[in-house]
Design a protein around this motif. Sequence first.
Motif, short mmCIF file in Angstrom:
data_model
loop_
_atom_site.label_atom_id
_atom_site.label_comp_id
_atom_site.label_asym_id
_atom_site.label_seq_id
_atom_site.Cartn_x
_atom_site.Cartn_y
_atom_site.Cartn_z
N LEU A 152 2.36 -25.34 -20.89
CA LEU A 152 2.86 -26.73 -22.79
C LEU A 152 2.06 -27.33 -23.33
CD1 LEU A 152 5.06 -26.91 -24.93
CD2 LEU A 152 5.89 -28.94 -23.24
N LYS A 153 1.61 -28.29 -22.23
CA LYS A 153 0.49 -28.99 -22.72
C LYS A 153 -1.00 -28.21 -23.46
CE LYS A 153 -3.77 -31.69 -20.15
NZ LYS A 153 -4.04 -32.20 -18.87
N SER A 154 -1.47 -27.07 -22.59
CA SER A 154 -2.33 -26.83 -23.31
C SER A 154 -2.34 -26.01 -24.84
CB SER A 154 -2.26 -24.98 -21.86
OG SER A 154 -3.64 -24.35 -22.39
N ILE A 155 -0.57 -25.21 -24.88
CA ILE A 155 0.04 -24.80 -25.97
C ILE A 155 -0.75 -25.80 -26.42
CG2 ILE A 155 1.81 -24.06 -27.40
CD1 ILE A 155 2.48 -22.59 -24.49
N ILE A 156 0.86 -26.71 -27.20
CA ILE A 156 0.19 -28.19 -27.31
C ILE A 156 -1.33 -28.36 -28.17
CG2 ILE A 156 0.99 -30.40 -28.59
CD1 ILE A 156 3.35 -29.91 -26.24
N ARG A 157 -1.66 -28.41 -27.77
CA ARG A 157 -3.55 -28.91 -27.29
C ARG A 157 -4.47 -27.38 -27.12
NH1 ARG A 157 -5.63 -32.47 -21.91
NH2 ARG A 157 -3.84 -35.01 -22.40
N GLU A 158 -3.65 -26.84 -27.67
CA GLU A 158 -5.04 -26.01 -28.72
C GLU A 158 -4.46 -25.48 -30.28
OE1 GLU A 158 -7.57 -22.71 -28.94
OE2 GLU A 158 -7.45 -23.98 -27.49
N ASN A 159 -3.36 -25.35 -30.23
CA ASN A 159 -2.54 -25.51 -31.85
C ASN A 159 -2.11 -25.94 -32.62
OD1 ASN A 159 -1.55 -22.22 -30.95
ND2 ASN A 159 -0.78 -22.88 -29.64
N VAL A 160 -2.26 -27.23 -32.23
CA VAL A 160 -2.00 -28.18 -32.64
C VAL A 160 -3.27 -29.74 -32.61
CG1 VAL A 160 -0.70 -30.62 -32.87
CG2 VAL A 160 0.34 -28.37 -32.75
N ILE A 161 -3.11 -30.19 -31.47
CA ILE A 161 -4.44 -31.25 -31.28
C ILE A 161 -5.79 -31.08 -31.29
CG2 ILE A 161 -5.20 -33.14 -29.60
CD1 ILE A 161 -1.57 -33.47 -29.94
N LYS A 162 -6.06 -29.77 -31.12
CA LYS A 162 -7.43 -29.25 -31.74
C LYS A 162 -7.98 -29.53 -33.33
CE LYS A 162 -9.59 -25.33 -30.56
NZ LYS A 162 -9.91 -24.55 -29.94
N LYS A 163 -6.39 -29.06 -33.80
CA LYS A 163 -6.69 -28.68 -35.01
C LYS A 163 -6.98 -30.75 -35.81
CE LYS A 163 -5.09 -24.73 -34.76
NZ LYS A 163 -4.11 -23.67 -35.14
N VAL A 164 -6.33 -31.27 -34.95
CA VAL A 164 -5.37 -32.80 -36.32
C VAL A 164 -6.45 -33.91 -35.46
CG1 VAL A 164 -3.45 -31.73 -37.05
CG2 VAL A 164 -3.46 -32.77 -34.96
N ASP A 165 -6.58 -33.62 -33.88
CA ASP A 165 -6.96 -34.92 -33.52
C ASP A 165 -8.70 -35.08 -34.45
OD1 ASP A 165 -7.61 -37.25 -31.93
OD2 ASP A 165 -8.71 -36.34 -30.58
N GLU A 195 3.61 -24.42 -36.59
CA GLU A 195 2.03 -23.97 -35.73
C GLU A 195 2.50 -23.98 -34.04
OE1 GLU A 195 -1.23 -23.70 -36.55
OE2 GLU A 195 0.28 -23.55 -37.87
N LEU A 196 4.16 -23.76 -33.89
CA LEU A 196 3.97 -24.30 -32.45
C LEU A 196 5.73 -22.88 -31.91
CD1 LEU A 196 4.64 -27.99 -31.03
CD2 LEU A 196 2.54 -26.49 -30.46
N LYS A 197 6.62 -22.55 -33.29
CA LYS A 197 8.00 -22.02 -33.25
C LYS A 197 7.92 -20.56 -32.72
CE LYS A 197 7.58 -20.52 -37.85
NZ LYS A 197 8.24 -20.59 -38.97
N ASP A 198 6.37 -20.28 -32.46
CA ASP A 198 6.64 -18.96 -31.95
C ASP A 198 6.04 -18.69 -30.39
OD1 ASP A 198 8.34 -17.64 -34.10
OD2 ASP A 198 6.65 -17.42 -35.10
N LYS A 199 5.01 -19.56 -30.08
CA LYS A 199 3.93 -19.74 -29.27
C LYS A 199 4.59 -20.00 -28.01
CE LYS A 199 0.80 -20.30 -32.88
NZ LYS A 199 0.70 -20.40 -33.21
N ILE A 200 6.14 -21.15 -27.98
CA ILE A 200 6.39 -20.71 -26.43
C ILE A 200 6.61 -20.13 -26.31
CG2 ILE A 200 7.65 -22.85 -25.04
CD1 ILE A 200 7.03 -24.45 -27.98
N PRO A 201 6.31 -19.90 -24.24
CA PRO A 201 7.54 -18.91 -23.55
C PRO A 201 8.01 -19.70 -22.66
CG PRO A 201 5.10 -19.45 -22.74
CD PRO A 201 5.60 -20.02 -23.94
N ASP A 202 9.94 -18.71 -22.90
CA ASP A 202 10.39 -18.60 -21.94
C ASP A 202 11.42 -20.11 -22.08
OD1 ASP A 202 9.69 -16.12 -20.21
OD2 ASP A 202 8.63 -17.69 -19.08
N ALA A 203 10.86 -20.77 -22.95
CA ALA A 203 11.63 -21.71 -24.06
C ALA A 203 11.97 -21.92 -25.23
CB ALA A 203 11.20 -23.24 -23.50
N LYS A 204 12.78 -22.59 -26.05
CA LYS A 204 12.73 -22.77 -27.29
C LYS A 204 12.43 -24.06 -27.98
CE LYS A 204 16.46 -22.02 -30.71
NZ LYS A 204 15.58 -21.42 -31.69
N LEU A 205 11.94 -24.20 -29.02
CA LEU A 205 11.56 -25.54 -29.35
C LEU A 205 12.42 -26.00 -29.53
CD1 LEU A 205 8.70 -27.09 -30.29
CD2 LEU A 205 8.79 -26.03 -32.69
#
Length: 136
Positions: A67-80, A108-118
């Motif tokens: 989850l950390k990797s998904i958030i950092r790759e898809n959001v933090i890297k783009k906004v920080d 940005e995250l809704k379709d990228k989280i495996p095995d769980a739901k945002l």
Amino acid sequence: MNIYITRRETFSASHRLYNENFTDEENERVFGKCSNPNGHGHNYILEVVVKGEPNKNTGYVIDLKILKSIIRENVIKKVDHKNLNIDVDFLKGIIPTAENIAIGIWNELKDKIPDAKLYAVKLYETENNYVEYKGE
């Protein structure tokens, strides 16, 4: 059975709240000091909440490292350390209020989280002000 898991991240970014269709006076009246032509910045706190059932083999709803990797790759890297008005593709043409940023992060995250739901995106703009979006 649903378990809710939260991952917290932080980022710093600048923005200017203004509507290009408003006059300078209207922008000042509506957005106040947040409409400063040179912008202003925040140290944001982002909480991403996912829900699901624990895996019988691991006990995880989602491995938090994933989850950390998904958030950092898809959001933090783009906004920080970015200007949200100019540098962030998923906010182009959108007034970057906390509400709109949270919606953009959700998208940005809704379709990228495996095995769980945002479940929710919670964005703290200051220690006293935050928004929460649940994709409704």
